[in-house]
Design a protein around this motif. Sequence first.
Motif, PDB file in Angstrom:
ATOM      1  N   LYS A  14       2.050  -7.234  15.564  1.00 38.89           N
ATOM      2  CA  LYS A  14       2.582  -8.498  15.036  1.00 38.89           C
ATOM      3  C   LYS A  14       1.550  -9.179  14.132  1.00 38.89           C
ATOM      4  O   LYS A  14       1.887  -9.700  13.070  1.00 38.89           O
ATOM      5  CB  LYS A  14       2.984  -9.428  16.188  1.00 38.89           C
ATOM      6  N   GLU A  17       1.485  -7.235  10.869  1.00 38.41           N
ATOM      7  CA  GLU A  17       2.669  -7.556  10.063  1.00 38.41           C
ATOM      8  C   GLU A  17       2.517  -8.902   9.363  1.00 38.41           C
ATOM      9  O   GLU A  17       2.836  -9.032   8.182  1.00 38.41           O
ATOM     10  CB  GLU A  17       3.924  -7.576  10.942  1.00 38.41           C
ATOM     11  N   GLU A  18       2.047  -9.906  10.076  1.00 35.36           N
ATOM     12  CA  GLU A  18       1.862 -11.242   9.496  1.00 35.36           C
ATOM     13  C   GLU A  18       0.775 -11.228   8.420  1.00 35.36           C
ATOM     14  O   GLU A  18       0.909 -11.872   7.384  1.00 35.36           O
ATOM     15  CB  GLU A  18       1.514 -12.261  10.577  1.00 35.36           C
ATOM     16  N   ASN A  22       1.267 -11.923   4.307  1.00 28.65           N
ATOM     17  CA  ASN A  22       0.533 -13.023   3.677  1.00 28.65           C
ATOM     18  C   ASN A  22      -0.780 -12.537   3.063  1.00 28.65           C
ATOM     19  O   ASN A  22      -1.770 -13.263   3.045  1.00 28.65           O
ATOM     20  CB  ASN A  22       0.249 -14.113   4.717  1.00 28.65           C
TER      21      ASN A  22
END
Length: 71
Positions: A14, A17-18, A22
Amino acid sequence: MEQLGKKMPNRFSKVTEEAIANIELLFDLWKLEYIKVSEHEYDIISPLRKDNNHGAFRYNSFKNRGADFTG
């Protein structure tokens, strides 16, 4: 990662992915000079080298891979 034959969940997936979603914010935070070459490709100047020209390092956010083009 496997433990006793069972696949362990990736605890960092996670976060990864973030971060990839960004990536330009991270480049700015890390004060990296970059040019967006295509939708997922970035040409980055390495702060660890004397070479201050674009073209030596590329990062692909779709594949989450980088490539160093200096010999």
